[in-house]
Structure formats: structure tokens, C-alpha cells
Design a protein around this motif. Structure first.
Motif, PDB file in Angstrom:
ATOM      1  N   UNK A 326       0.875  -1.183  -0.139  1.00 49.05           N
ATOM      2  CA  UNK A 326       0.046  -0.097   0.020  1.00 49.05           C
ATOM      3  C   UNK A 326       0.789   1.098   0.013  1.00 49.05           C
ATOM      4  N   UNK A 327       0.130   2.291  -0.374  1.00 47.86           N
ATOM      5  CA  UNK A 327       1.314   3.661  -0.414  1.00 47.86           C
ATOM      6  C   UNK A 327       0.288   4.644  -0.127  1.00 47.86           C
ATOM      7  N   UNK A 328       1.161   5.751  -0.098  1.00 45.79           N
ATOM      8  CA  UNK A 328       0.306   7.061  -0.030  1.00 45.79           C
ATOM      9  C   UNK A 328       1.579   8.173   0.510  1.00 45.79           C
ATOM     10  N   UNK A 329       1.575   8.664   1.723  1.00 47.16           N
ATOM     11  CA  UNK A 329       2.517   9.325   2.124  1.00 47.16           C
ATOM     12  C   UNK A 329       3.954   8.251   2.223  1.00 47.16           C
ATOM     13  N   UNK A 330       3.535   7.086   2.607  1.00 50.98           N
ATOM     14  CA  UNK A 330       4.758   6.161   2.918  1.00 50.98           C
ATOM     15  C   UNK A 330       4.158   4.868   1.846  1.00 50.98           C
ATOM     16  N   UNK A 357       6.844  -6.764  -7.354  1.00 53.87           N
ATOM     17  CA  UNK A 357       7.110  -5.482  -6.563  1.00 53.87           C
ATOM     18  C   UNK A 357       7.708  -4.329  -7.487  1.00 53.87           C
ATOM     19  N   UNK A 358       8.305  -4.566  -8.494  1.00 56.07           N
ATOM     20  CA  UNK A 358       8.892  -3.406  -9.299  1.00 56.07           C
ATOM     21  C   UNK A 358       7.850  -2.624  -9.933  1.00 56.07           C
ATOM     22  N   UNK A 359       6.723  -3.294 -10.463  1.00 50.72           N
ATOM     23  CA  UNK A 359       5.546  -2.445 -10.728  1.00 50.72           C
ATOM     24  C   UNK A 359       4.851  -1.736  -9.611  1.00 50.72           C
ATOM     25  N   UNK A 360       4.764  -2.349  -8.368  1.00 53.80           N
ATOM     26  CA  UNK A 360       3.975  -2.038  -7.213  1.00 53.80           C
ATOM     27  C   UNK A 360       4.780  -0.795  -6.590  1.00 53.80           C
ATOM     28  N   UNK A 361       5.900  -0.658  -6.635  1.00 53.99           N
ATOM     29  CA  UNK A 361       6.698   0.266  -5.778  1.00 53.99           C
ATOM     30  C   UNK A 361       6.436   1.587  -6.673  1.00 53.99           C
ATOM     31  N   UNK A 362       6.734   1.875  -8.022  1.00 49.52           N
ATOM     32  CA  UNK A 362       6.515   3.092  -8.552  1.00 49.52           C
ATOM     33  C   UNK A 362       4.938   3.571  -8.706  1.00 49.52           C
ATOM     34  N   UNK A 363       3.947   2.399  -8.416  1.00 48.31           N
ATOM     35  CA  UNK A 363       2.494   2.833  -8.317  1.00 48.31           C
ATOM     36  C   UNK A 363       2.248   3.425  -7.052  1.00 48.31           C
ATOM     37  N   UNK A 364       2.910   2.812  -6.078  1.00 47.53           N
ATOM     38  CA  UNK A 364       2.676   3.287  -4.657  1.00 47.53           C
ATOM     39  C   UNK A 364       3.434   4.595  -4.156  1.00 47.53           C
ATOM     40  N   UNK A 365       4.953   4.760  -4.825  1.00 45.03           N
ATOM     41  CA  UNK A 365       5.623   5.865  -4.293  1.00 45.03           C
ATOM     42  C   UNK A 365       5.720   6.953  -5.277  1.00 45.03           C
ATOM     43  N   UNK A 366       6.775   6.991  -6.005  1.00 38.92           N
ATOM     44  CA  UNK A 366       6.908   8.102  -7.100  1.00 38.92           C
ATOM     45  C   UNK A 366       7.117   7.301  -8.374  1.00 38.92           C
ATOM     46  N   UNK A 367       6.614   7.541  -9.594  1.00 42.94           N
ATOM     47  CA  UNK A 367       5.429   9.035  -9.666  1.00 42.94           C
ATOM     48  C   UNK A 367       4.033   8.655  -9.403  1.00 42.94           C
ATOM     49  N   UNK A 368       3.781   7.538  -8.349  1.00 42.88           N
ATOM     50  CA  UNK A 368       2.456   7.437  -8.116  1.00 42.88           C
ATOM     51  C   UNK A 368       1.731   7.952  -6.964  1.00 42.88           C
TER      52      UNK A 368
END
Length: 543
Positions: A326-330, A357-368
Motif C-alpha cells: 500500500x502507499x500514500x505518504x509512505x 514488486x517492481x511495478x508496485x513500488x512506482x505505483x505506490x511511491x513516485x511517480x504514483x
């Protein structure tokens, strides 16, 4: 308009905090009056004299208030049916609300009221135990009743705590009948769940949803400014699903598995890091995504946005509902703990492998999401009231599409399978969530779809369906990922691909305008003519 939106945001917050009980007729009347008054006042505003931003704000607020009113009336109708099962609820709600208004009480009278309510609770339990078939309510209505009882029990606990110890006569008269009512409510909730819903006492992982029906789906689509029918939405999901399968097969053949892309997917799932190494993987992937969008001037990344994001770990209990990151501020990372059994550990590691995980990380953090939330707090923050998954989730999935298209973003065949898995997953979300709400699929059918057609681990499929159907998300939330992404992708074609605006400027403008239905974003960015009676008409996807 901004001042009005900010005032209404706070007024609604105050009203809902003062009237927190969903079953309360007082709450319904007060909110109905407030919303109607604001809509009436809005009609007197000089819409034609506003600039484009003011017109958009007007339409956003009007749409929001109309949606709030529709939802209030729909919830009220459902609660009226539920109320027949729990006739004691209204009396107990009145007790709680009298405390909020600090009305004087007679402890002796209150004790008698509680005593009589307990008799009604006992009758309900007796009727269900003797012959549950005589209780005329469907499974979803019964589950709604149980949740209302649980909520009412918590409000009564707060009510009793307000007087307990401060009013000696309250203690003398009320504590014993209150204790009986508290136990009765707990028993009533349990027996409704067991006998009418079908959830066994030791089954903590049961999935029960509440299909909203076609009429409500049409209302939700109208509020999201999506001019398609539920059936057309399913067709979009199915068409995109087939595109993903075709692409999966192409990559599978390159990997040596022929058209058996599920076998290629199994290969990808087994490529995970050892226990304790996931945090460093996530950090490396996050830096990779930030570096890429900055090096290629795709979107502006403020220094504080990239410096101050944090990482948290998902608890085993929470992973039952959120099996992935999950993502948002963190970013909140799902990975097995030593307390999970062997099967759960393996499924969690496979479900959060390197390539997923590779796709999930940029979805949850930056630019997501991280970049979204950072910008939302700093540019037109008053528009956060108009939250929509089509804007929030659509943006992050849109970036998955952009990085798929961009040949400069390095991708192995395994990476491509990972990216396609998520895209396939979002197509399936459209299909199963809309079909569930139309009454065409059960929760078990939804799980089977994710396992058999998408390639989920069963535990992650159960978590996804539990998350989608238990009521914590709006009915169109899961469909909003892919549909919102397709809208932004289509708008990008109109603006960037035609040379009307530079790519980074398009992305920056999108973020700085904050949350709204994508159709209104299109009208704002393209400076389209807006009328007070604006109706959505943008057919962003060709069926």
C-alpha cells in the motif's frame, strides 16, 4: 467557491461527528436539510460570471452534494428494511443521542427502557434460533443489521461511560440493565452472523459483501462522470483483459513456454528475495523509478517529496485484506513474518516477488501515490473533498501504462510478466466488482476468477476480494483503477501526443489541479465550454 467548499467540508464533518450513528433518523433529517439548503443556495450563484476554475469548482460541489443526497436516501431505504429486524435499535439510538444533546435523564426511567429493550433483544434471538427461515431478510441485509448492532453497542458503551461514576443514581439504577443489554447485543450480532449470514463463530476470514444493484451502479457512474452503462464497463474490462492475455502469450513464447503464459507466471513468482531482504529491494526500486522520471523529464519531483517518504511493514492480520503493498505518504510493504505458517509465508513471498514488486513500488511511491499526496496537500487542497478512485488510482496505474510503453525504461521478460500481471489484475477487478454488484457473481466466483484466470495465489485472491466487497471501499473503487488510467491515457493522447503541451507540463498540471472526475479535468485543461447543467459525455474508450 473555494471558501464555500472549505466551509461545507467542515460543516459536514461537524454534523457527521455530532450525529455518528448510521441508523439515526435524526442524523438523516439533519443531513438531508443541510444538503438541500446548500444545493438551493448554489442555484443562486452567478455561474456564467465565474472563470473556468470557478465553474469547475461549482460543478464539482454540485455533483458532490447531489451524490451525498442520493447516498443518504439509498442508505436510509436500506436501513428501513434492516430496522424491522432490530426494532430495539431506535430506542437505544435515542438514548445515545440524548447524551450528545446533554438532555436531563431519569435513571429509573432509563433502567426501565433498557429492561424493555433487552426483552426485545431476547425475542429476536429466540425467533432466529427457533426458525431462522421466518426472519424475512436477505444475507446482505442481515450482515448490515449485525454491523449496526456492533456499532450501536460501541455507542452505548460511550453513553454509559459518560454517566458512570458521575451520577450515583445512574450507577444504582442503570448499570445492571445496561450490562444485560450489552451482552444481549453481542449475542444478537453473533447469532445473526451465524444463522442468517452463514458465518461460523470461529470464521474470522469470511467474505460477505452487499451487491448494490444496477440502479445504484448507474448513479455511481453518473457521480463519477462516466457516461457508460455497467454492461459497457464490463465490456471494457473484458476487452482490456484479452489484450493482456495476448501480450502475456507473446512474452511467454520469448521465455520458452509457448502460449502457456501461466507457466511463465509461475517462473516469475518464484523469483523472490530471501526473508529480511525485501526492504532493501523496495528502496532500490523506489530510487530507480525516481531517477528514471527525473532523467527523462517526465514529471517534476520536489526534493522533499523524494527525501522524506518512509517505509512501514504490513502486519499479518492486515495482509489478509491487503496482500500487496500500500502507499500514500509512505509505502507499506507486505512480506511474511515468522509468526505466519509455512504455506502463508510461501504465498506471500510469491505474491510479492521481485517483478510484481517492481511495478508496485512506482505505483505506490513516485511517480504514483506518494507524489500525488504530496502535491494534493500543497495545490488546491480544498479539492481533496472530491476524492475519486478514478483520479487517485487511475493516476498510478496510468504510470504503469506509460512505463510499459516507454522503451527507455528497461524491462526483462520477467519484468514484463510482472507488469502485465498487474494490468490483467486491474481488468479482472472491473469484471468481478461490477458483476458482483449486478448480482452475477458471488465472492467465491470472484476468488476463482482471480486464481484461475489471472494467476493469483488463493490467499492473495481472498484478500483482494475481501478488500473489494466488505464495504470499506466505494462500489466503483476497484473499477476506478483501469477506467481512470484509460481516461488519463486518452487525455494524454489529446494533449501530449498532438503537441499541445509538453509531457512534464501535462503531468504537473494534472497533479496541481487536484482531485476530480477526469472528464472535468479534461474540460479544465482544454478550456471547454461549461454550463450549469453540465452532463458527462466523453466516450474515452472505443468499444
Amino acid at each position: 467557491m473555494r471558501d464555500r467548499i472549505e466551509r461545507i467540508t467542515e460543516d459536514l464533518k461537524e454534523l457527521k461527528e455530532f450525529h455518528p450513528i448510521g441508523l439515526s433518523s435524526t442524523r438523516t433529517r439533519r443531513l438531508r436539510h443541510f444538503i438541500n439548503s446548500e444545493l438551493e443556495s448554489l442555484r443562486d450563484e452567478p455561474f456564467d460570471y465565474y472563470d473556468q476554475q470557478g465553474k469547475v469548482d461549482y460543478l464539482l460541489l454540485k455533483n458532490y452534494l447531489e451524490r451525498q443526497f442520493r447516498e443518504l436516501e439509498l442508505e436510509n431505504r436500506k436501513d428501513a428494511k434492516v430496522g424491522r429486524l432490530i426494532p430495539f435499535a431506535e430506542t437505544l439510538v435515542d438514548l445515545c443521542e440524548s447524551r450528545a444533546m446533554v438532555l436531563p435523564i431519569d435513571p429509573k426511567d432509563v433502567a426501565q427502557t433498557l429492561f424493555e429493550s433487552q426483552k426485545e433483544i431476547e425475542n429476536l434471538i429466540k425467533n432466529i434460533e427457533s426458525n431462522e427461515k421466518e426472519v424475512s431478510i436477505d444475507k446482505s441485509g442481515a450482515f448490515r443489521a449485525a454491523m449496526h448492532i456492533d456499532s450501536l453497542r460501541e455507542h452505548l458503551k460511550e453513553w454509559a461511560g459518560f454517566y458512570k461514576g458521575y451520577d450515583p443514581m445512574f450507577n444504582w439504577w442503570v448499570l445492571d440493565p445496561y450490562s444485560e443489554v450489552d451482552k444481549g447485543l453481542k449475542n444478537a450480532s453473533s447469532i445473526i452472523r451465524e444463522k442468517l449470514v452463514g458465518i461460523q463463530p470461529d470464521d474470522e476470514d469470511a467474505i460477505v459483501g452487499e451487491p448494490i444493484g444496477r440502479e445504484r451502479l448507474l448513479a455511481e457512474l453518473q457521480a463519477e462522470m462516466i457516461p457508460y452503462t455497467p454492461e459497457e464497463i464490463i465490456s471494457i474490462g473484458e476487452k482490456e483483459f484479452q489484450w493482456c492475455v495476448n501480450e502475456m502469450s507473446k512474452v511467454s513464447r520469448k521465455m520458452g513456454y509457448g502460449d502457456n503464459w501461466k507457466q511463465a507466471l509461475e517462473d516469475v513468482k518464484n523469483d523472490y528475495v530471501e526473508p529480511g531482504k525485501q526492504t532493501q529491494l523496495v528502496k532500490r526500486l523506489a530510487l530507480e523509478a525516481i531517477t528514471f522520471v527525473e532523467d527523462h523529464n517526465l514529471v517534476t519531483v520536489p526534493s522533499i517529496a523524494k527525501e522524506t517518504w518512509q517505509m512501514l511493514m504490513m502486519s499479518p492480520a492486515r495482509q489478509k485484506v491487503n496482500p500487496f503493498f500500500l502507499g500514500g505518504k509512505s509505502i507499506i510493504v507486505s512480506y511474511p513474518t515468522d509468526a505466519m505458517d509455512h504455506e502463508a509465508k510461501i504465498m506471500s513471498m510469491r505474491g510479492n516477488n521481485l517483478h510484481f514488486s517492481r511495478a508496485t513500488v512506482f505505483h505506490e511511491l513516485i511517480p504514483g501515490h506518494r507524489l500525488q499526496f504530496y502535491m494534493n496537500a500543497r495545490y488546491r487542497p480544498y479539492r481533496r473533498l472530491f476524492d475519486t478512485p478514478f483520479w487517485i488510482e487511475g493516476w498510478s496505474l496510468y504510470w504503469e501504462m506509460i512505463l510499459w510503453d516507454d522503451s527507455r525504461f528497461k524491462k526483462t521478460d520477467q519484468n514484463r510478466i510482472g507488469m502485465l500481471f498487474w494490468r490483467l489484475h486491474r481488468c479482472a477487478r472491473i469484471i468481478f466488482s461490477i458483476k458482483f454488484h449486478l448480482g452475477l457473481m458471488t465472492p467465491e466466483d470472484c476468488i476463482d476468477l482471480l486464481v484461475d484466470k489471472v494467476g493469483h495465489e488463493r490467499s492473495t485472491a481472498e484478500g483482494e476480494v475481501r478488500r473489494s466487497l466488505t464495504g470499506d471501499y466505494s462500489p466503483l473503487y476497484q473499477a476506478g483503477y483501469m477506467l481512470g488510467a484509460l481516461q488519463i491515457y486518452s487525455l494524454r493522447k489529446e494533449m501530449v501526443d498532438t503537441g499541445r503541451v509538453a509531457e512534464a507540463d501535462f503531468h504537473d498540471r494534472f497533479l496541481k489541479e487536484n482531485r476530480m472526475p477526469i472528464e472535468l479535468m479534461r474540460a479544465l485543461i482544454q478550456d471547454r465550454e461549461l454550463r450549469r447543467d453540465y452532463k458527462p459525455s466523453w466516450r474515452f474508450y472505443r468499444l
